[in-house]
Design an enzyme around this catalytic site. Structure first.
Site, short mmCIF file in Angstrom:
data_model
loop_
_atom_site.label_atom_id
_atom_site.label_comp_id
_atom_site.label_asym_id
_atom_site.label_seq_id
_atom_site.Cartn_x
_atom_site.Cartn_y
_atom_site.Cartn_z
N ASN A 254 0.84 -1.20 0.00
CA ASN A 254 0.00 0.00 0.00
C ASN A 254 0.87 1.24 0.00
O ASN A 254 1.31 1.72 1.03
CB ASN A 254 -0.93 -0.02 1.22
N CYS B 226 -2.43 5.29 0.13
CA CYS B 226 -3.36 6.09 0.92
C CYS B 226 -2.84 7.50 1.13
O CYS B 226 -1.73 7.69 1.63
CB CYS B 226 -3.65 5.42 2.25
N THR C 236 -6.83 5.96 -3.72
CA THR C 236 -7.75 7.10 -3.69
C THR C 236 -7.06 8.41 -4.01
O THR C 236 -5.84 8.55 -3.87
CB THR C 236 -8.41 7.21 -2.32
N CYS D 213 -25.52 23.91 -27.22
CA CYS D 213 -24.82 24.29 -28.45
C CYS D 213 -24.87 25.80 -28.66
O CYS D 213 -23.87 26.43 -28.98
CB CYS D 213 -25.43 23.57 -29.65
N CYS E 134 -21.74 22.70 -37.55
CA CYS E 134 -21.41 21.63 -36.61
C CYS E 134 -19.96 21.19 -36.72
O CYS E 134 -19.49 20.79 -37.79
CB CYS E 134 -22.33 20.42 -36.86
#
Lengths: 447, 432
Positions: free
Chosen positions: B136, B139, B205, B357, B380
Site C-alpha cells: 500500500n 493512501c 484514492t 450548443c 457543426c
C-alpha cells in the site's frame, strides 16, 4: 346516528364523522422534503421549457424545480409567487395534466411527467408557512384602484397594484373573500381553510382594503359610475354569478339546485355530518364543477351519484384526471345523454334522459330514453355573467377586453371568468388580474 | 455462461472481481460473506506493523458526492489502515484461506519505510497461506503524514527500494498499489517494475475534500469542527483511473506488466473497460460499500453475457484489447469528419442540445417554432456536446464518407492525416 347510505330521501349523518373526515382529507398532500428532492431530480431543466409555455401565468418552472433540487425551496417559492401570487392555490387546483405536466417532455419519454403541481405546492407551502409576507410595498403613490370581486383575478390584480404602492379597495358580494377558491372548488383540494389563509397571507402586503357583502349595481351598494368617481381605475373581476338553466318543464321543482350552490354550501359548512344529502343524486354537466359536486356528494354518503353528460367523455371539459377521481370514488358517468323531463310531485323524484348521438349538424336527440331516480339534482351546465352595467360592452355574455385587460370604457379593466379571455381556470384569472394590474400601473404612472 | 476464471500472477480465482483493500475487507466476518456472495478474491484491509494498532477517528469517516436521487457518485474517506491487532488479522486470514482455497486472498501491507519492518512482517503473512501481497503505497491521508502510504508512492526511488526488499524476503507475488496523487503515473509504475514487482494495482484514492459544511465552515466529513483531506473513490474517479491504467499499459517501459485495475468499478461494464485498457482483473470497493456484496452477481452475469455475445472465451481475450487504439492526440485523424444528427422520432423536445450548443458551443442547432431541433451541418464541428447532454440518447454522430463535402469547411473528406504532418504544425513545416 341512525341514518346510513341506504336511508331514503335527503338526510344528514349518512356517514360517521370519522368516515367523513377520512373522505374529505387532502387529496394530494404536500410532498415531504425527500419526496420533493426525488421528484425535482427528474426535471431536465429544458430550454424554453414547454411546461412554462403551457402555464398561463408563465411561472419559470425549470428554475423553481432546480431551486428545490438544490435545497432552496424558499427561493423556489419566490420564483413561483413572482409570476403567480396565488401559486399556492394553483398548485392545488390547476388541471396540471392539461397544462404544465401535460407539456412536460417526460410525458413523451416515459408517460410520467415531473410532478410540477406537487412541487409547486411544496415550495409555496414553505414560504407561506413563514410568519412574514415575502413582498414589500413600494412607497404610496396616492392613487386608488377599486377591484370588483375578491376571486383569483381580483386578488392577483390587487396584490400587484398594492405592491406598486397604489391604494386598493376590493369589493365582493359574498360575506367572505376568495371567490371560486373559497366557494367553488372541491373541499378536498384546499383543506384546512387554505383559500381564506391565502387571502389573509396576500393581504399582508398592505394597502388593500376588503369590503365584503357589497355587490356592484345592488341598491344601497353602488354602481360603476359611483366606483369610478372615487377611484383612479377600476378592475372588474367578479366572475360569473349566474347559472344556466336546464330550460325544462319542472325545473322549479324542489331539490334541483345549481351545483355551485351545493359546493359553496359544503365549503362553508362547519359540520359536514349535518349537511343533508340525497340517497340518489344526479349531476347534469361535464365540467369541473360537475365533478366536484358529484364526488363530494358521494363522499358525504350519497349511495348513488351519477354524472350525466350530453356528449362523450372525451369532450368533457373536466380533465381525464378529474374524471378518474370521480370514477375511483364510485361516481357513475353516463355519457351521451341529455335531460328530457323532470318528474316529481313538488320535489324531483326522477329525471328522464334521452340518449344523444353526434349528427352532421351537431348533437342529436334520439328516441331512446331512461330514467334515473333523483332525490337531488345538481345542475352544472355553465355559468353566466350577472347583471352588468351597460356602459361596458358585453358580447356573448362576457365582457370584451383587449390584450391588456382594458374594457370598452376608459379607466375600467377586467379579467377572469367574467371576460371573453377567461376560461374557467383559476390560473388564467390570476394571469389576467396580474397583467391588468401592470397595465393599470402604467396608466397611472402616465397620469 | 462464459468462463470467467482469472489467473493473475498465477493466483487463480473463479472470476476477475476482487474486493479492494478497504473497509469491506477488514475482518473475517465480512470476507466470508463476500466469498459467499461470489467475489473471486479479496485484498485484505491493509495490515500495519506489530504493536499497538493505529486508531481511527470516532466521528464520520466518509464524505460523499451525490448525483440525482442521492446516487453515490464519489466517496471520500479518512479511515486509516486496519485498527485491529496484526495477530488477529493474520489468524482470520489463515482461517478464511483454509475454508476458501479457490478464492484469491491477498494481504495488503503498509509498514514503515525500513527494511527491518518489511523483513519482520513478510514471513508472518506467508504463514497465512495468502496468495500474494499488495504494497500500500497509496493512501493519501493520515498514514502519509507518518511517512507511509502515498508518501512512499510519490517517490519512485522508495517504491523501487521497498519492492526490492519484498521480493527479497518473500516468495509471494508482489503487487505494488500506486497512488494517483502524482503528476505522471508512469514513473512510479516504472519504479515498481525496476524493483521487481510482479504487478501494479491502481488507482488508490485521490486526495480530496468532498464538501464544505456551509453552516460551520468546515470541510466534510467534519470531526469536532475540523476536517481533513481524504481519499476519493467511486464512479467519479473511474475516468482518471482508466487513463492511468492505459498510460502504464501502453508505456514501452512497463508494457506487459500485469495490472489490477481499481477506481470506480461499479458495473460489469466498468470492469470490462478496465480490462480492455490493459488490466487483468479489477478491484472493487465503493460499489460494494454503496450496495452491498450482492452487486458482484450482476458483474458476473454481465461480463459473461458480454463475452458470450462477443464470442470471447476467456477474460484474457478482453484484456488489453483497447490498448492499441489508445494513442496520443497528435496521431488522431484530423481528416475524420462527423456531424450530429437528431432522431426526430425519439426526440422529446427538451431543448438541452440547443441550449448547450447555442450558449456554449458552435450555434449549430436550429429550432423551429414547433420545437423541432435540427443540426446545421455548416456550423457543426461534431464536438459531441449535444449527444452528451441529451437525456434520451436520440442524437448520434454520422461519419462522413471519404470524398463527401464537409458543409462547414466546404472541403471533401480526405484520407488519414494527423497533426504531425499538418501544414499548420510548425514542426511539420520545418521538416519539409
Amino acid at each position: 346516528m341512525s341514518n346510513s347510505q341506504l336511508t331514503e330521501g335527503i338526510c344528514a349523518n349518512r356517514l360517521s364523522p370519522d368516515a367523513l373526515a377520512q373522505n374529505f382529507t387532502d387529496i394530494a398532500p404536500s410532498l415531504t422534503a425527500h419526496e420533493a428532492q426525488v421528484a425535482a431530480d427528474r426535471c431536465y431543466f429544458c430550454h424554453d421549457a414547454p411546461c412554462q409555455t403551457a402555464c398561463p401565468t408563465d411561472i419559470d418552472i425549470p428554475l423553481f424545480i432546480r431551486q428545490i433540487a438544490t435545497q432552496t425551496p424558499d427561493a423556489a417559492g419566490m420564483t413561483i409567487f413572482d409570476s403567480n401570487i396565488l401559486g399556492g392555490m394553483c398548485a392545488r387546483v390547476c388541471p396540471t395534466e392539461n397544462l404544465c405536466e401535460g407539456a412536460c417532455v417526460r410525458m413523451k419519454a416515459e408517460g410520467k411527467p415531473v410532478e410540477i403541481g406537487r412541487l409547486q405546492r411544496f415550495a409555496t407551502d414553505g414560504v407561506m408557512a413563514r410568519q412574514d409576507h415575502p413582498y414589500t410595498r413600494a412607497a404610496a403613490t396616492g392613487r386608488t384602484v377599486s377591484v370588483i370581486g375578491a376571486g383569483p383575478a381580483g386578488l392577483a390584480c390587487a396584490h400587484r397594484l398594492a405592491m406598486k404602492g397604489h391604494s386598493v379597495t376590493i369589493y365582493d358580494a359574498r360575506p367572505k373573500a376568495g371567490g371560486l377558491n373559497e366557494f367553488g372548488i372541491a373541499s378536498y383540494k384546499a383543506v384546512e381553510g387554505f383559500a381564506a389563509a391565502e387571502v389573509a397571507w396576500l393581504m399582508q402586503i398592505g394597502g388593500i382594503k376588503m369590503v365584503e357583502n357589497w355587490q356592484l349595481g345592488r341598491a344601497g351598494d353602488g354602481d360603476l359610475s359611483d366606483i369610478l368617481a372615487q377611484s383612479d381605475a377600476v378592475f372588474l373581476g367578479m366572475g360569473l354569478s349566474g347559472v344556466n338553466a336546464l330550460r325544462l318543464k319542472g325545473e322549479d321543482k324542489d331539490n334541483i339546485i345549481p351545483a355551485t350552490n351545493f359546493i359553496a354550501q359544503l365549503r362553508q359548512a362547519s359540520d359536514l355530518a349535518a349537511l343533508p344529502i340525497g340517497r340518489d343524486v344526479v349531476v347534469i354537466g361535464g365540467g369541473m364543477t360537475a365533478v366536484d359536486a358529484a364526488v363530494q356528494a358521494k363522499l358525504l354518503g350519497a349511495l348513488n351519484v351519477t354524472i350525466v353528460y350530453r356528449r362523450g367523455r372525451d369532450a368533457m371539459p373536466a380533465s381525464a384526471h378529474e374524471q378518474e377521481i370521480a370514477l375511483s370514488r364510485g361516481v357513475r358517468i353516463i355519457e351521451h345523454a341529455a335531460p328530457k323531463a323532470i318528474i316529481g310531485n313538488g320535489a324531483v323524484r326522477h329525471i328522464e334522459f334521452c340518449y344523444t348521438k353526434n349528427g352532421p349538424d351537431g348533437l342529436e336527440m334520439t328516441d331512446a330514453t331512461f330514467r334515473l331516480p333523483a332525490d337531488q339534482c345538481f345542475t352544472a351546465i355553465g355559468q353566466t355573467l350577472g347583471d352588468m352595467p351597460e356602459i361596458v360592452i358585453v358580447k356573448g355574455g362576457k365582457i370584451i377586453t383587449d390584450g391588456a385587460g382594458r374594457t370598452s370604457m376608459a379607466r375600467v379593466w377586467a379579467g377572469g371568468d367574467c371576460t371573453h379571455a377567461g376560461d374557467d381556470l383559476t390560473v388564467t384569472a390570476v394571469a389576467q388580474g396580474r397583467d391588468a394590474a401592470e397595465d393599470i400601473h402604467l396608466f397611472l404612472a402616465k397620469g | 455462461m462464459a468462463d470467467l476464471t482469472s489467473n493473475f500472477l498465477g493466483i487463480k480465482s473463479p472470476n476477475p472481481f476482487w474486493l479492494a483493500s478497504a473497509p469491506p475487507t477488514d475482518k473475517e466476518y465480512n470476507v466470508r460473506r463476500a466469498f459467499e456472495a461470489g467475489w473471486g478474491g479479496v485484498v485484505w484491509k491493509t495490515l500495519g506493523a506489530e504493536g499497538p494498532p493505529v486508531v481511527n477517528v470516532n466521528g464520520p469517516r466518509y464524505g460523499v458526492v451525490y448525483g440525482a436521487d442521492r446516487r453515490v457518485l464519489g466517496l471520500n474517506n479518512i479511515e486509516l489502515i486496519t485498527d485491529r491487532p496484526l495477530e488477529v488479522n493474520l489468524q482470520e486470514m489463515t482461517s478464511v484461506k483454509r475454508d476458501y482455497p479457490d478464492r484469491a486472498l491477498i494481504a495488503s501491507i503498509m509498514v514503515p519505510c525500513e527494511e527491518e519492518a518489511w523483513k519482520a512482517i513478510l514471513p508472518r503473512v506467508e504463514e497465512t497461506r495468502a496468495d500474494g501481497i499488495e504494497l500500500n503505497f497509496g493512501c493519501p491521508h493520515g498514514m502519509a503524514e507518518r511517512g507511509m502510504g502515498s508518501a512512499v508512492g510519490q517517490v519512485p526511488e522508495y517504491i523501487e527500494m521497498v519492492t526490492r526488499w519484498c521480493k527479497h524476503y518473500t516468495r509471494m507475488p508482489v503487487i505494488v498499489k500506486l497512488t494517483p496523487n502524482i503528476t505522471d503515473i508512469r514513473a512510479p509504475a516504472q519504479a515498481a517494475k525496476r524493483g521487481g514487482a510482479d504487478a501494479v494495482s491502481l488507482i488508490n484514492t485521490i486526495n480530496s475534500i468532498t464538501s464544505v459544511d456551509l453552516d460551520n465552515f468546515a470541510p466534510q466529513p467534519t470531526i469536532d469542527g475540523k476536517g481533513s483531506h481524504g481519499g476519493y473513490c467511486g464512479p467519479a474517479v473511474k475516468p482518471i483511473a482508466l487513463n492511468m491504467v492505459a498510460e502504464i499499459a501502453r508505456d514501452p517501459a512497463t508494457a506487459g506488466l500485469p495490472i489490477s485495475g481499481i477506481g470506480g468499478v461499479t458495473t460489469w461494464r466498468d470492469a470490462a473497460e478496465f480490462l480492455a485498457l490493459g488490466a487483468s482483473n479489477v478491484q472493487v470497493c465503493t460499489a460494494a460499500m454503496t450496495y452491498g456484496f450482492k452487486i458482484v452477481q450482476e458483474m458476473i452475469s454481465g461480463l459473461s453475457d458480454y463475452m458470450d455475445k462477443k464470442g470471447f472465451t476467456s477474460v484474457d481475450q478482453i484484456s488489453g484489447r483497447a490498448v492499441p487504439n489508445t494513442t496520443d492526440w497528435q496521431y488522431l485523424n484530423l481528416n475524420y469528419v462527423t456531424k450530429a444528427q437528431i432522431n426526430e422520432d425519439d426526440c422529446i423536445k427538451c431543448g438541452r442540445c440547443y441550449a448547450a450548443c447555442e450558449d456554449t458551443s458552435h450555434q449549430a442547432i436550429a429550432v423551429s417554432s414547433d420545437r423541432v431541433y435540427s443540426v446545421k451541418d455548416e456550423e457543426c464541428v461534431a464536438c459531441n456536446l449535444c449527444v452528451d447532454v441529451c437525456p434520451v440518447d436520440c442524437i448520434s454522430m454520422r461519419e462522413l464518407a471519404l470524398g463527401e463535402v464537409d458543409q462547414r469547411t466546404g472541403t471533401p473528406v480526405a484520407g488519414y492525416g494527423n497533426w504531425t504532418s499538418h501544414p499548420n504544425n510548425p514542426s511539420s513545416q520545418a521538416a519539409q
